[in-house]
Scaffold this active site. Sequence first.
Site, PDB file in Angstrom:
ATOM      1  N   ARG A   1      38.791  61.876  54.484  1.00  0.00           N
ATOM      2  CA  ARG A   1      37.277  63.344  54.015  1.00  0.00           C
ATOM      3  C   ARG A   1      37.851  63.327  52.788  1.00  0.00           C
ATOM      4  NH1 ARG A   1      36.601  68.844  53.746  1.00  0.00           N
ATOM      5  NH2 ARG A   1      34.410  69.359  54.209  1.00  0.00           N
TER       6      ARG A   1
ATOM      7  N   TYR B   1      40.343  78.059  58.675  1.00  0.00           N
ATOM      8  CA  TYR B   1      41.052  78.757  58.383  1.00  0.00           C
ATOM      9  C   TYR B   1      41.674  80.393  59.374  1.00  0.00           C
ATOM     10  CZ  TYR B   1      41.001  75.857  54.883  1.00  0.00           C
ATOM     11  OH  TYR B   1      40.687  74.314  54.291  1.00  0.00           O
TER      12      TYR B   1
ATOM     13  N   HIS C   1      29.835  69.119  48.423  1.00  0.00           N
ATOM     14  CA  HIS C   1      31.417  70.202  48.438  1.00  0.00           C
ATOM     15  C   HIS C   1      31.078  71.194  47.082  1.00  0.00           C
ATOM     16  CE1 HIS C   1      35.203  71.276  50.377  1.00  0.00           C
ATOM     17  NE2 HIS C   1      35.419  71.408  49.361  1.00  0.00           N
TER      18      HIS C   1
ATOM     19  N   GLU D   1      30.298  73.923  54.367  1.00  0.00           N
ATOM     20  CA  GLU D   1      30.635  75.014  54.362  1.00  0.00           C
ATOM     21  C   GLU D   1      29.249  75.826  53.826  1.00  0.00           C
ATOM     22  OE1 GLU D   1      34.492  76.816  52.954  1.00  0.00           O
ATOM     23  OE2 GLU D   1      35.552  75.381  54.379  1.00  0.00           O
TER      24      GLU D   1
ATOM     25  N   GLU E   1      38.974  70.400  57.902  1.00  0.00           N
ATOM     26  CA  GLU E   1      39.736  71.257  56.988  1.00  0.00           C
ATOM     27  C   GLU E   1      40.446  72.528  57.943  1.00  0.00           C
ATOM     28  OE1 GLU E   1      38.392  73.152  53.331  1.00  0.00           O
ATOM     29  OE2 GLU E   1      37.332  71.513  52.950  1.00  0.00           O
TER      30      GLU E   1
HETATM   31  C1  FCB Z   1      37.769  75.775  52.477  1.00  0.00           C
HETATM   32  C2  FCB Z   1      37.135  74.763  51.154  1.00  0.00           C
HETATM   33  C3  FCB Z   1      37.702  74.378  50.737  1.00  0.00           C
HETATM   34  C4  FCB Z   1      38.921  74.908  50.530  1.00  0.00           C
HETATM   35  C5  FCB Z   1      40.493  75.525  51.290  1.00  0.00           C
HETATM   36  C6  FCB Z   1      41.270  76.169  51.212  1.00  0.00           C
HETATM   37  O1  FCB Z   1      36.638  76.674  52.051  1.00  0.00           O
HETATM   38  O2  FCB Z   1      36.229  74.558  51.748  1.00  0.00           O
HETATM   39  O3  FCB Z   1      37.732  72.896  49.732  1.00  0.00           O
HETATM   40  O4  FCB Z   1      38.738  75.726  48.658  1.00  0.00           O
HETATM   41  O5  FCB Z   1      39.004  76.710  52.044  1.00  0.00           O
END
Ligand code: FCB
Length: 461
Positions: free
Chosen positions: A77, A297, A121, A166, A366
């Site tokens: 990706r 995250y 992005h 995002e 991610e």
């Molecule tokens: C996300 C982003 C990515 C990177 C990670 C740690 O929010 O999409 O580009 O910065 O965090």
Amino acid sequence: MSINKFPEGFGWGTATASYQIEGAVAQDGRLPSIWDTFSHTPGKILDGTNGDRACDHYNRYEADVDLMADLGATYYRFSLAWPRIQPDGRGAVNPKGVDFYKRLVDKLRSKGITPWATLYHWDLPQALQDAGGWPVRDCAYWFEDYAALAFEQLRDHIDIWTSLNEPICSSFLSYSLGEHAPGWQDPAAALRASHHLLLGHGLALQHWRSVAGPNHQFGITINLSPVVCMGDTAADRDAARRVDGITNRWFLDPVLKGEYPADVLADLAQFTSLDFIQPGDLEIIHQPMDAFGLNYYNRAPVKAGGPDAGEKWRGGIMALGCGDVATASQGLPVTARGWEIDPAGLVWTLKWLTETYDMPPIWITENGSAWDDQVGPDGAVHDPDRVKFLEAHFRAARQAIDEGVDLRGYFPWSLMDNFEWAFGESSRFGMVYIDYETQQRIPKDSFYFYRDVIAAGGVEG
Ligand code: FCB
């Protein structure tokens, strides 16, 4: 111990983004994006670095794809740089910019790796910011034109297309919190930006679908921070509702249900006009999708504020009706960025999505962690914390599948260390270490761990 295998054909990949890795900012006709301007503004980036060199991936992409092949990854990706493909943001295509992505994709395919492109992005051409940026409605239509042009150029090379990465970051973090380019602190403008991003998503998918071939797939990536209410009063519950509303449901509901959440609209109407939401917009935003990208995250533990409540939750978003909310903690161990390590939150999020919305197949686009990695005396980079983090989250993903989630793939962030936005080169998320001075790439222990997981098709357990 035996291997707890993922389903046959599960997609193991890695993820990156154009401005974070490409460097070569003035090569072959690329013009500045808002991130070039922002990162060159003194005081905006923690360590004073910028993306001028980053990983020089633009010139070293072949070696980087070789690393992915060595890893055994089957997906990659990455994002297309709007300022390379359409340097002014409007008008003519830059053939040299397009050629780079053709070469990259050809190389990926030669190694059996499926390309997964993100259109946006965060590197908006500076010329478009000068014309108003995402707070103006035209930006959604500029994005639609760019999406159409990129698809026309690359449709035979790339099958999987996602519109945005995002959108909360390219709206609230960028135009309200001021932490991201262009660094505004204007909550009403940020709210308009969020709507125009979503409208751009809808316009892009609508267009793509109308010209697509049978192999094309379309979607979006949204990051979620599931809210944990850390108190038991009505005020705590209301604080949690408001934060969940503005960070999660504000983005999910229009895309997946074709409506904004009523409670959030009512909260927002108290401080700004919502007339930027025009009749017909939500039908456009609500497009059928083939893939939903989840970036996860951590969760957001919050409680009601008050004079002694401690740190306020996400300062700049506070004007969006969350000014009194306090950041709390679940007491979990944290990464070098201070983010709680919460794999149970991943299970929760995947199940909540599945139970709450009519979901297309989900892909984790991610998930990862930053640590203070160093090259050891043995020349290797030992990152046991990242290995532990990945292992725990792979297990969580496996559990979610067992519990009924249609999860198709997993792309840890990130293939390699890169320019981590406001944290610059100082925050390392990669499974490959980058020596920025020499551009040497050193696979970390986590790279070899992930390679074993991919080869085995799962984690032990
Ligand atoms: C996300 C982003 C990515 C990177 C990670 C740690 O929010 O999409 O580009 O910065 O965090």
